[in-house]
Design a protein around this motif. Sequence first.
Motif, PDB file in Angstrom:
ATOM      1  N   ALA A  24       8.254  15.097  -8.254  1.00 45.31           N
ATOM      2  CA  ALA A  24       7.676  14.367  -9.378  1.00 45.31           C
ATOM      3  C   ALA A  24       7.716  12.861  -9.119  1.00 45.31           C
ATOM      4  O   ALA A  24       8.470  12.381  -8.275  1.00 45.31           O
ATOM      5  CB  ALA A  24       8.428  14.711 -10.663  1.00 45.31           C
ATOM      6  N   LYS A  25       6.913  12.151  -9.871  1.00 41.50           N
ATOM      7  CA  LYS A  25       6.742  10.710  -9.672  1.00 41.50           C
ATOM      8  C   LYS A  25       8.035   9.887  -9.568  1.00 41.50           C
ATOM      9  O   LYS A  25       8.158   9.067  -8.645  1.00 41.50           O
ATOM     10  CB  LYS A  25       5.849  10.164 -10.792  1.00 41.50           C
ATOM     11  N   PRO A  26       9.001  10.089 -10.461  1.00 40.95           N
ATOM     12  CA  PRO A  26      10.227   9.264 -10.360  1.00 40.95           C
ATOM     13  C   PRO A  26      10.939   9.444  -9.018  1.00 40.95           C
ATOM     14  O   PRO A  26      11.554   8.517  -8.499  1.00 40.95           O
ATOM     15  CB  PRO A  26      11.105   9.788 -11.505  1.00 40.95           C
ATOM     16  N   ARG A  27      10.842  10.644  -8.469  1.00 43.12           N
ATOM     17  CA  ARG A  27      11.486  10.893  -7.184  1.00 43.12           C
ATOM     18  C   ARG A  27      10.703  10.206  -6.064  1.00 43.12           C
ATOM     19  O   ARG A  27      11.289   9.758  -5.085  1.00 43.12           O
ATOM     20  CB  ARG A  27      11.580  12.394  -6.934  1.00 43.12           C
ATOM     21  N   LEU A  28       9.394  10.116  -6.220  1.00 44.08           N
ATOM     22  CA  LEU A  28       8.591   9.408  -5.218  1.00 44.08           C
ATOM     23  C   LEU A  28       8.880   7.911  -5.287  1.00 44.08           C
ATOM     24  O   LEU A  28       8.937   7.231  -4.268  1.00 44.08           O
ATOM     25  CB  LEU A  28       7.099   9.676  -5.444  1.00 44.08           C
ATOM     26  N   VAL A  29       9.084   7.422  -6.500  1.00 45.63           N
ATOM     27  CA  VAL A  29       9.467   6.014  -6.677  1.00 45.63           C
ATOM     28  C   VAL A  29      10.786   5.751  -5.943  1.00 45.63           C
ATOM     29  O   VAL A  29      10.935   4.748  -5.230  1.00 45.63           O
ATOM     30  CB  VAL A  29       9.617   5.671  -8.184  1.00 45.63           C
ATOM     31  N   ALA A  30      11.712   6.703  -6.092  1.00 42.02           N
ATOM     32  CA  ALA A  30      13.022   6.551  -5.436  1.00 42.02           C
ATOM     33  C   ALA A  30      12.873   6.582  -3.913  1.00 42.02           C
ATOM     34  O   ALA A  30      13.545   5.834  -3.189  1.00 42.02           O
ATOM     35  CB  ALA A  30      13.967   7.659  -5.912  1.00 42.02           C
ATOM     36  N   ILE A  31      11.998   7.444  -3.424  1.00 43.53           N
ATOM     37  CA  ILE A  31      11.800   7.534  -1.970  1.00 43.53           C
ATOM     38  C   ILE A  31      11.231   6.230  -1.430  1.00 43.53           C
ATOM     39  O   ILE A  31      11.707   5.702  -0.418  1.00 43.53           O
ATOM     40  CB  ILE A  31      10.871   8.727  -1.611  1.00 43.53           C
ATOM     41  N   VAL A  32      10.230   5.703  -2.096  1.00 42.08           N
ATOM     42  CA  VAL A  32       9.618   4.449  -1.638  1.00 42.08           C
ATOM     43  C   VAL A  32      10.661   3.330  -1.594  1.00 42.08           C
ATOM     44  O   VAL A  32      10.779   2.601  -0.600  1.00 42.08           O
ATOM     45  CB  VAL A  32       8.422   4.052  -2.548  1.00 42.08           C
ATOM     46  N   GLU A  39       0.819  -1.214   0.000  1.00 39.96           N
ATOM     47  CA  GLU A  39       0.000   0.000   0.000  1.00 39.96           C
ATOM     48  C   GLU A  39       0.855   1.269   0.000  1.00 39.96           C
ATOM     49  O   GLU A  39       0.428   2.322  -0.468  1.00 39.96           O
ATOM     50  CB  GLU A  39      -0.922  -0.019   1.227  1.00 39.96           C
ATOM     51  N   PHE A  40       2.062   1.153   0.536  1.00 41.11           N
ATOM     52  CA  PHE A  40       2.987   2.287   0.524  1.00 41.11           C
ATOM     53  C   PHE A  40       3.677   2.291  -0.836  1.00 41.11           C
ATOM     54  O   PHE A  40       4.561   1.473  -1.105  1.00 41.11           O
ATOM     55  CB  PHE A  40       4.007   2.139   1.654  1.00 41.11           C
ATOM     56  N   SER A  41       3.247   3.192  -1.695  1.00 44.72           N
ATOM     57  CA  SER A  41       3.734   3.210  -3.083  1.00 44.72           C
ATOM     58  C   SER A  41       3.913   4.651  -3.526  1.00 44.72           C
ATOM     59  O   SER A  41       3.497   5.581  -2.831  1.00 44.72           O
ATOM     60  CB  SER A  41       2.692   2.548  -3.982  1.00 44.72           C
ATOM     61  N   ALA A  42       4.507   4.821  -4.684  1.00 45.92           N
ATOM     62  CA  ALA A  42       4.686   6.169  -5.225  1.00 45.92           C
ATOM     63  C   ALA A  42       3.329   6.827  -5.474  1.00 45.92           C
ATOM     64  O   ALA A  42       3.151   8.025  -5.232  1.00 45.92           O
ATOM     65  CB  ALA A  42       5.499   6.110  -6.511  1.00 45.92           C
ATOM     66  N   ALA A  43       2.378   6.042  -5.944  1.00 47.35           N
ATOM     67  CA  ALA A  43       1.038   6.597  -6.200  1.00 47.35           C
ATOM     68  C   ALA A  43       0.412   7.073  -4.892  1.00 47.35           C
ATOM     69  O   ALA A  43      -0.215   8.135  -4.828  1.00 47.35           O
ATOM     70  CB  ALA A  43       0.152   5.537  -6.862  1.00 47.35           C
ATOM     71  N   TYR A  44       0.604   6.265  -3.845  1.00 51.01           N
ATOM     72  CA  TYR A  44       0.081   6.657  -2.540  1.00 51.01           C
ATOM     73  C   TYR A  44       0.746   7.942  -2.054  1.00 51.01           C
ATOM     74  O   TYR A  44       0.087   8.871  -1.590  1.00 51.01           O
ATOM     75  CB  TYR A  44       0.285   5.545  -1.509  1.00 51.01           C
ATOM     76  N   LEU A  45       2.076   8.008  -2.183  1.00 50.45           N
ATOM     77  CA  LEU A  45       2.797   9.198  -1.719  1.00 50.45           C
ATOM     78  C   LEU A  45       2.383  10.437  -2.502  1.00 50.45           C
ATOM     79  O   LEU A  45       2.306  11.531  -1.952  1.00 50.45           O
ATOM     80  CB  LEU A  45       4.311   8.997  -1.851  1.00 50.45           C
TER      81      LEU A  45
END
Length: 287
Positions: free
Chosen positions: A207-215, A153-159
């Motif tokens: 932006a999304k790629p950075r959220l992907v990196a954070i997750v 559930e903890f995902s880039a989309a969620y963030l």
Amino acid sequence: MPELPEVETVRRGLEPVLTGARLRRVEARRPDLRFPLPDGFVQRLTGARIETLRRRGKYILAPLHSGETLIIHLGMTGRLEIEDSRRARTAGVLARASAPNPKHAHVLFETETGVQVTYFDARRFGFMDLVRSEGLAEHPRFASMGPEPLEAEFSAAYLARAFKSRGQGAKTLLLDQTIVAGLGNIYVSEALHRAGVSPLRAAGTLAKPRLVAIVAAVRAVLRDAIAAGGSTLRDYANAQGAAGYFQHAFQVYGREGQPCLANPCTAVIRRVVQAGRSTFYCPRCQK
DNA sequence: CCCACGACCTGTGGGC
DNA sequence: TGCCCACAGGTCGTGG
């Protein structure tokens, strides 16, 4: 101090002795920790059998056959230690943490098989509660808690949803337990460094790629820290009284003024205060 | 709703 | 050696 990796390490250490155990003696040596212990705390626990030991965020949960669940939060300096285990089980590979001060032994649990688990807490920011197991997820304590960072559930989309139009730094929001459960000051700093994201960056502008990196970085840091038995700065110890060793792997936390360890970075780690807490980061690696 | 800040409590380490 | 201040893994309540 204890963040998710420390709480999970304690849970794993207690699991073998407390799963299925009946409590034959419980002693509250003071009426309160951060909050008063619930009414009839000792009475409601004495004779109760623990079904399992679980964790949600930074909470340890012990569902009982009585239909209630014992909730334990370790605050900053809370420790749960199995008595007599220090000598027996920490003689080997793991370094022993500093011995807990017996004057801060606030709650004692003893199982039918004679195992004693003691709760120590110098600062008393920890707390315990007993609540009905039914509908636990809807209990005020958990109803607004964010997802577990190690679950899907903890995902880039969620963030992206959680950070949308928020002006606070990414650091501050990742510390918010209603956004994601279990992160604290150490692992947020470490995760943002791994992700290459500045803690000062307004969360809503990522932006999304950075959220992907954070997750990915949050998950990796937590997994590594759990594998290392957590981080011992001062008070933290596992259920056997042993220190964790992830503190030796810190890239930024507590390293103000020291060189960034990323290769080939030559910048120096900075410390700033955000929302009243220290944040450590590399001004060159993290944008 | 969002955000900043002080409060809670005790111990420790650094600077003078 | 001693004193005083800053700071420490976390929430929670208040006020703008």
